[in-house]
Design a protein around this motif. Structure first.
Motif, mmCIF file in Angstrom:
data_model
loop_
_atom_site.group_PDB
_atom_site.id
_atom_site.type_symbol
_atom_site.label_atom_id
_atom_site.label_comp_id
_atom_site.label_asym_id
_atom_site.label_seq_id
_atom_site.Cartn_x
_atom_site.Cartn_y
_atom_site.Cartn_z
ATOM 1 N N ALA A 1 0.847 -1.199 0.000
ATOM 2 C CA ALA A 1 0.000 0.000 0.000
ATOM 3 C C ALA A 1 0.878 1.243 0.000
ATOM 4 O O ALA A 1 2.065 1.187 0.345
ATOM 5 C CB ALA A 1 -0.922 -0.008 1.224
ATOM 6 N N TYR B 1 1.561 7.103 4.102
ATOM 7 C CA TYR B 1 1.129 8.507 4.208
ATOM 8 C C TYR B 1 2.191 9.406 3.575
ATOM 9 O O TYR B 1 3.378 9.312 3.881
ATOM 10 C CB TYR B 1 0.922 8.896 5.668
ATOM 11 N N VAL C 1 -5.478 1.826 -4.506
ATOM 12 C CA VAL C 1 -5.398 3.153 -3.893
ATOM 13 C C VAL C 1 -6.825 3.581 -3.576
ATOM 14 O O VAL C 1 -7.782 2.971 -4.052
ATOM 15 C CB VAL C 1 -4.717 4.175 -4.832
ATOM 16 N N THR D 1 -5.595 8.246 -0.343
ATOM 17 C CA THR D 1 -4.189 7.912 -0.577
ATOM 18 C C THR D 1 -3.377 9.171 -0.881
ATOM 19 O O THR D 1 -2.319 9.397 -0.268
ATOM 20 C CB THR D 1 -4.053 6.916 -1.736
ATOM 21 N N SER E 1 -9.329 9.192 -6.978
ATOM 22 C CA SER E 1 -8.172 9.218 -6.078
ATOM 23 C C SER E 1 -7.122 10.247 -6.469
ATOM 24 O O SER E 1 -6.191 10.507 -5.699
ATOM 25 C CB SER E 1 -7.519 7.833 -6.038
#
Length: 283
Positions: A213, A216, A234, A238, A270
């Motif tokens: 993944a 941050y 995502v 994200t 996204s």
């Protein structure tokens, strides 16, 4: 009577002078007997000298072999490395460098690439608070103790690329550039707030790892490399903020996500806050 006496004295003198001149000429003419003897002497001398040199080299201990079996930690840092004012260059050190060397107190830039350093401990940089850049690329680092960089309040650039890291330690908050390309990082090895407090971070390189993944990403990041990982999806949070439709990320100008399983076209919402689309797979 006087003429006879003079002749008797003159003739031997002329004969002796002629002989001396003949000897001198023979020494100057190449190929003459004295010249050949002289050349023979020098040739024999050189041969003898070479023979003694070979014997002496063979008899002497092989210092190079002895050094190769040793460890770099046994020698002073500035004997192994190049130490300039504020900079230490320890690249491809021989004998093998397996740990971070002891650094001069005023060191601001450390380049210790392509060695065999395996671990970074809390004591390695504890007294070197002047460090601004550390490059440990191309080593064998598999462990970094938490707190290893805790006192490096001036550190701006850190490269741990091409190592064997499976997790990241606490990182200095003032980093501008962080490079961990070509490691073994998985998402569980990167803390949720690993980069959250890095208000000055501009370049973040995490390519060629095993991340599942996207971590941050702080607002100030401009270049983000995540290519060749195992990222499968995502979402709206994200890169953007799902609860803030007015949120924009003008700083983010390059995002690499190619080489991941994720199909980016499935998540059009996204990327609405970004001025560029990520490079990656869209179908």
């Amino acid at each position: 009577m006087k003429a006879l006496l003079f002749t008797c004295m003159l003739v031997p003198w002329l004969v002796a002078a002629s002989s001396r001149r003949s000897d001198q000429d023979s020494q100057l003419i190449p190929g003459s007997l004295p010249d050949r003897e002289l050349n023979g002497y020098f040739n024999d001398h050189l041969k003898s000298r070479r023979a003694r040199s070979v014997v002496s080299v063979a008899d002497e201990p092989d210092d190079t072999a002895i050094e190769a079996e040793g460890d770099a930690s046994d020698l002073p840092t500035c004997l192994l490395c190049v130490c300039l004012t504020g900079s230490v260059y320890c690249e491809e050190v021989s004998p093998d460098m397996t740990a971070v060397p002891t650094l001069p107190k005023e060191t601001a830039y450390l380049y210790a690439r392509f060695n065999k350093i395996k671990k970074i401990s809390t004591k390695d940089f504890v007294d070197i608070v002047t460090l601004k850049r550390i490059d440990l690329s191309g080593n064998m680092i598999s462990e970094i103790e938490d707190g290893a960089f805790a006192k490096l309040t001036l550190l701006e650039e850190l490269s741990l690329a091409e190592n064997r890291l499976v997790k990241l330690p606490m990182l200095p908050s003032k980093l501008i550039s962080f490079n961990a390309n070509y490691n073994l990082l998985k998402t569980k090895g990167v803390k949720a707030n690993a980069f959250k407090k890095m208000a000055k971070l501009i370049n973040l390189y995490l390519a060629d790892n095993q991340l599942e993944a996207v971590p941050y990403i702080p607002d100030n990041v401009r270049i983000l490399h995540l290519q060749n990982n195992n990222i499968t999806e995502v979402n709206v949070n994200t890169f953007c903020r799902g609860n803030d439709t007015y949120y924009l990320r003008p700083s983010l100008s390059e995002v690499r996500m190619d080489g991941n399983p994720v199909v980016l076209s499935k998540y059009p919402d996204s990327f609405v806050c970004m001025k560029v689309l990520p490079v990656g797979r869209y179908r």
